[in-house]
Design an enzyme around this catalytic site. Structure first.
Site, PDB file in Angstrom:
ATOM      1  CB  SER A 162      31.773  35.311  31.380  1.00  0.00           C
ATOM      2  OG  SER A 162      31.865  36.578  31.054  1.00  0.00           O
TER       3      SER A 162
HETATM    4  N1  SAH Z   1      32.711  40.558  33.237  1.00  0.00           N
HETATM    5  C1  SAH Z   1      31.219  40.497  33.346  1.00  0.00           C
HETATM    6  C2  SAH Z   1      30.686  39.912  32.025  1.00  0.00           C
HETATM    7  C3  SAH Z   1      29.217  40.711  31.753  1.00  0.00           C
HETATM    8  S1  SAH Z   1      28.568  40.711  30.299  1.00  0.00           S
HETATM    9  C4  SAH Z   1      30.682  39.555  34.484  1.00  0.00           C
HETATM   10  O1  SAH Z   1      31.763  38.874  35.132  1.00  0.00           O
HETATM   11  O2  SAH Z   1      29.659  39.456  34.996  1.00  0.00           O
HETATM   12  C5  SAH Z   1      29.400  42.154  29.491  1.00  0.00           C
HETATM   13  C6  SAH Z   1      29.051  43.557  29.886  1.00  0.00           C
HETATM   14  O3  SAH Z   1      29.504  44.519  29.053  1.00  0.00           O
HETATM   15  C7  SAH Z   1      27.509  43.768  30.229  1.00  0.00           C
HETATM   16  O4  SAH Z   1      27.176  44.369  31.466  1.00  0.00           O
HETATM   17  C8  SAH Z   1      27.388  44.912  29.194  1.00  0.00           C
HETATM   18  O5  SAH Z   1      26.653  46.023  29.636  1.00  0.00           O
HETATM   19  C9  SAH Z   1      28.707  45.659  29.170  1.00  0.00           C
HETATM   20  N2  SAH Z   1      29.242  46.279  28.060  1.00  0.00           N
HETATM   21  C10 SAH Z   1      28.927  46.190  26.577  1.00  0.00           C
HETATM   22  N3  SAH Z   1      29.521  47.289  26.065  1.00  0.00           N
HETATM   23  C11 SAH Z   1      29.995  48.119  26.867  1.00  0.00           C
HETATM   24  C12 SAH Z   1      30.652  49.397  26.782  1.00  0.00           C
HETATM   25  N4  SAH Z   1      30.941  49.912  25.594  1.00  0.00           N
HETATM   26  N5  SAH Z   1      31.133  49.935  27.904  1.00  0.00           N
HETATM   27  C13 SAH Z   1      31.203  49.393  29.035  1.00  0.00           C
HETATM   28  N6  SAH Z   1      30.280  48.286  29.182  1.00  0.00           N
HETATM   29  C14 SAH Z   1      30.059  47.451  28.193  1.00  0.00           C
END
Ligand code: SAH
Length: 227
Positions: A74
């Site tokens: 993000s």
């Molecule tokens: N907090 C992260 C943001 C990553 S993008 C950072 O700081 O890098 C969002 C992430 O959510 C992705 O890796 C995606 O695979 C995950 N995601 C999406 N749906 C999900 C779910 N139902 N359960 C767990 N993870 C999920």
């Protein structure tokens, strides 16, 4: 190659140095982030360690960056804003993050909150984040490879919950795992459309919602991927 050469530079130099990181933090302050605890945490966490070496010189730009598998780390401003919302709920001791991704957001939380639990549905991202936490010594982040739609019952109730991918509506199980008085910060809406970042407060009667910002997140998807 020698071990010293293959080892990444945690401290950072040039575009990944502490000075560059502090400049990013000044930009966040200018954009309206006021919680000094959050700004200090972001000045500390080496964001360049959470992206591929090939793009680490861009780690201190205020932008989202690709982390593989169609996912992104993000934007720092959004990380700061979401963390600030969580910290406004008193002094949280236990937080659940859904969507570990690169692990950066969890590391920022780990600077501020004693117990951080984070779940990720994609195995390769889960494994990579775990290894970065180990390298950087974040022992208060506990990760889990699972579909976060169901939260993580083992460690509930949580003082705060942060969701970093966008579902269409707030998953019911997450509300159940939030303490009364606790807050959840979550983006809601369709992929590639305007989404709303919502702060949900659990009350004795139910929940209260407040819109924090217009945002764009990757979609919240069902099911655990990888064995
Ligand atoms: N907090 C992260 C943001 C990553 S993008 C950072 O700081 O890098 C969002 C992430 O959510 C992705 O890796 C995606 O695979 C995950 N995601 C999406 N749906 C999900 C779910 N139902 N359960 C767990 N993870 C999920």
């Amino acid at each position: 190659m020698s071990a010293a050469k293959t080892k990444r530079n945690i401290e950072g130099i040039g575009m990944t140095s502490q000075r560059t990181r502090v400049r990013l933090v000044e930009r966040l302050r200018d954009k309206g982030i006021r919680d000094e605890r959050v700004l200090a945490a972001m000045a500390h966490v080496p964001r360049h360690m959470f992206v591929d070496e090939g793009i680490e010189t861009r780690a201190y730009e205020d932008t989202a960056l690709p982390i593989g598998h169609g996912q992104t780390i993000s934007q720092p401003y959004i990380v700061a804003l979401m963390t600030q919302s969580i910290m406004s709920a008193g002094d949280p001791k236990r937080v659940l993050e859904v969507g570990t991704g690169s692990g950066y957001q969890a590391a920022v939380l780990a600077q501020l909150i004693p117990h951080v639990y984070s779940v990720e549905r994609l195995l390769p991202l889960f494994q990579r984040a775990q290894s970065v936490f180990r390298t950087l010594g974040y022992t208060n982040v506990i990760t889990h490879h699972a579909d976060g739609e169901w939260g993580w019952a083992k460690h509930e109730p949580y003082d705060a919950i942060m969701v970093t991918a966008a579902p269409q509506q707030v998953p019911e199980s997450l509300i159940k795992q939030l303490k009364v008085g606790g807050v959840m910060i979550i983006p809601l809406g369709r992929e590639n459309a305007d989404q709303r970042l919502i702060k949900v407060t659990r009350t004795e009667q139910g929940i209260e919602e407040e819109e924090v910002e217009r945002v764009r997140f990757v979609p919240f998807l069902s099911g655990r991927v990888g064995s």
